[in-house]
Design an enzyme around this catalytic site. Structure first.
Site, PDB file in Angstrom:
ATOM      1  CG  ASN A  18      -1.708   1.253   1.401  1.00 26.14           C
ATOM      2  OD1 ASN A  18      -1.802   2.057   0.461  1.00 26.14           O
ATOM      3  ND2 ASN A  18      -2.303   1.458   2.566  1.00 26.14           N
ATOM      4  CD1 TRP A  19       3.328   1.168  -3.116  1.00 24.94           C
ATOM      5  CD2 TRP A  19       3.181   2.482  -4.940  1.00 24.94           C
ATOM      6  NE1 TRP A  19       3.958   0.534  -4.141  1.00 24.94           N
ATOM      7  CE2 TRP A  19       3.887   1.306  -5.286  1.00 24.94           C
ATOM      8  CE3 TRP A  19       2.967   3.441  -5.931  1.00 24.94           C
ATOM      9  CZ2 TRP A  19       4.379   1.080  -6.568  1.00 24.94           C
ATOM     10  CZ3 TRP A  19       3.450   3.224  -7.212  1.00 24.94           C
ATOM     11  CH2 TRP A  19       4.152   2.052  -7.523  1.00 24.94           C
ATOM     12  CE  LYS A  20       0.131   3.449   4.795  1.00 26.86           C
ATOM     13  NZ  LYS A  20       0.029   3.602   6.231  1.00 26.86           N
ATOM     14  CG  HIS A 110      -5.763   1.759   5.199  1.00 25.42           C
ATOM     15  ND1 HIS A 110      -5.315   2.727   6.070  1.00 25.42           N
ATOM     16  CD2 HIS A 110      -4.731   0.888   5.030  1.00 25.42           C
ATOM     17  CE1 HIS A 110      -4.057   2.459   6.397  1.00 25.42           C
ATOM     18  NE2 HIS A 110      -3.681   1.350   5.783  1.00 25.42           N
ATOM     19  CD  GLU A 112      -2.930   5.511   6.760  1.00 25.17           C
ATOM     20  OE1 GLU A 112      -2.908   5.619   5.523  1.00 25.17           O
ATOM     21  OE2 GLU A 112      -1.987   5.014   7.414  1.00 25.17           O
ATOM     22  CD  GLU A 180      -3.414  -2.835   7.238  1.00 25.74           C
ATOM     23  OE1 GLU A 180      -2.293  -3.043   6.787  1.00 25.74           O
ATOM     24  OE2 GLU A 180      -4.051  -1.797   7.026  1.00 25.74           O
ATOM     25  N   GLY A 186       2.455   1.836  10.875  1.00 27.91           N
ATOM     26  CA  GLY A 186       3.414   2.938  10.816  1.00 27.91           C
ATOM     27  C   GLY A 186       4.115   3.221  12.126  1.00 27.91           C
ATOM     28  CB  SER A 226       5.299  -2.226  12.025  1.00 29.10           C
ATOM     29  OG  SER A 226       4.861  -0.921  12.332  1.00 29.10           O
ATOM     30  N   GLY A 247       2.825  -1.252   4.349  1.00 28.16           N
ATOM     31  CA  GLY A 247       2.774   0.179   4.059  1.00 28.16           C
ATOM     32  C   GLY A 247       4.170   0.707   3.781  1.00 28.16           C
ATOM     33  N   GLY A 248       4.789   1.294   4.808  1.00 31.48           N
ATOM     34  CA  GLY A 248       6.094   1.956   4.659  1.00 31.48           C
ATOM     35  C   GLY A 248       7.125   1.126   3.910  1.00 31.48           C
TER      36      GLY A 248
HETATM   37  C1  PEP Z   1      -0.737   0.097   6.191  1.00 30.02           C
HETATM   38  O1  PEP Z   1      -0.889   1.302   6.187  1.00 30.02           O
HETATM   39  O2  PEP Z   1      -1.575  -0.634   5.615  1.00 30.02           O
HETATM   40  C2  PEP Z   1       0.421  -0.467   6.865  1.00 30.02           C
HETATM   41  C3  PEP Z   1       0.400  -1.726   7.185  1.00 30.02           C
HETATM   42  O3  PEP Z   1       1.461   0.388   7.121  1.00 30.02           O
HETATM   43  P1  PEP Z   1       2.902   0.024   7.734  1.00 30.02           P
HETATM   44  O4  PEP Z   1       3.383  -1.236   7.068  1.00 30.02           O
HETATM   45  O5  PEP Z   1       3.759   1.192   7.412  1.00 30.02           O
HETATM   46  O6  PEP Z   1       2.709  -0.187   9.197  1.00 30.02           O
END
Ligand code: PEP
Length: 268
Positions: A18-20, A110, A112, A180, A186, A226, A247-248
């Protein structure tokens, strides 16, 4: 290690990035090309582990064209979709538009979107229904906050969110569910593999109750929060965890390719 290979569960592991709101369409083209080369260099077996990127809307056409023109085995998806079919909904993107771009997947619900855009369980359910109607597979995100965890324990909120998300989709056959925990997204503080497994198992029970045992057995349940190359193996060893929503770490080509190559970390 029951959850780790298709041969044990019948479910193809799925690593999704997920590039956001990162990477414009030109950056996306360069990124996807390099990711495809990295995975090719590593002799990635896409039949054994599916890999997908979820870029911003403005990148989708470029990513789709690249994947199709270069015959890449990478998949892609959108990060959100409108619950509406068409009409006066400024700024929204319909499931029909995603389908017209041959978009295989869409992330829905999600955290967010739920927190920053006040998306309700009902909206999530309507979006799931819209995606399914147009043949786009929803990646349904559920997860508890740190307060929820303290007040209700680990699975109550994700279970309730999943039930709500499936409320308008009693005949769904092809879905992906991503557990999640909001406190893990994050934060650098991932859930333990055992925590992820406990909730994933509960979510699979909900899928069985709502959509039937066959669908539950076939549905990929991902863990997100994470995830890195250094912790992916622990999650993939769990029988009910079939992949990761990243994500990141999905913005770092070498790191994301290494996560996709998780079998090397677990020594299978
Ligand atoms: C996400 O936003 O879906 C996510 C899992 O982020 P991260 O891997 O950065 O925790």
């Amino acid at each position: 290690m029951a959850g780790i290979t298709t041969s044990t569960t019948g479910r193809i592991p799925f690593i999704a990035g997920n590039w956001k709101m990162n990477l414009d369409h030109l950056q996306a083209i360069a990124f996807v090309q390099k990711l495809a080369w990295s995975l090719k260099d590593a002799r990635h077996d896409f039949a054994a582990t599916e890999v997908a990127v979820f870029p911003p809307f403005t990148d989708l056409r470029s990513v789709q064209t690249l994947i199709s023109a270069d015959d890449l085995e990478l998949k892609f998806g959108a990060q959100d979709v409108s619950e509406h079919e068409s009409g006066a909904y400024t700024g929204e993107i319909s499931a029909a538009f995603l389908k017209a771009l041959d978009t295989p997947y869409v992330i829905i619900g999600h955290s967010e979107r739920r927190t920053l855009h006040s998306e309700s369980d009902e909206q999530v359910a309507a979006k799931v229904s819209a995606a399914l109607k147009h043949g786009v597979v929803p990646v349904i995100c559920v997860g508890e906050t740190a307060d929820d965890l303290e007040l209700h324990g680990p699975s109550a909120v994700p279970v309730a969110q999943l039930r709500a998300a499936l409320a308008q989709a009693p005949d769904a056959k092809d879905i992906v569910v991503a557990y999640e925990p909001v406190w893990a997204i994050g934060s650098g503080k991932a859930a333990t593999p055992e925590q992820a497994e406990q909730v994933a198992a509960q979510l699979r029970i909900v899928i069985a109750e709502v959509l039937g045992q066959d669908v539950a057995d076939a549905t990929r349940v991902l863990y997100g929060g994470s995830v890195k190359s250094s912790n992916i193996a622990g999650f993939m060893r769990q029988p009910n965890v079939d992949g990761a929503l990243v994500g990141g770490a999905s913005l770092d080509i070498a790191e994301f390719a290494s996560i996709a190559q998780f079998l090397k970390h677990v020594g299978v």
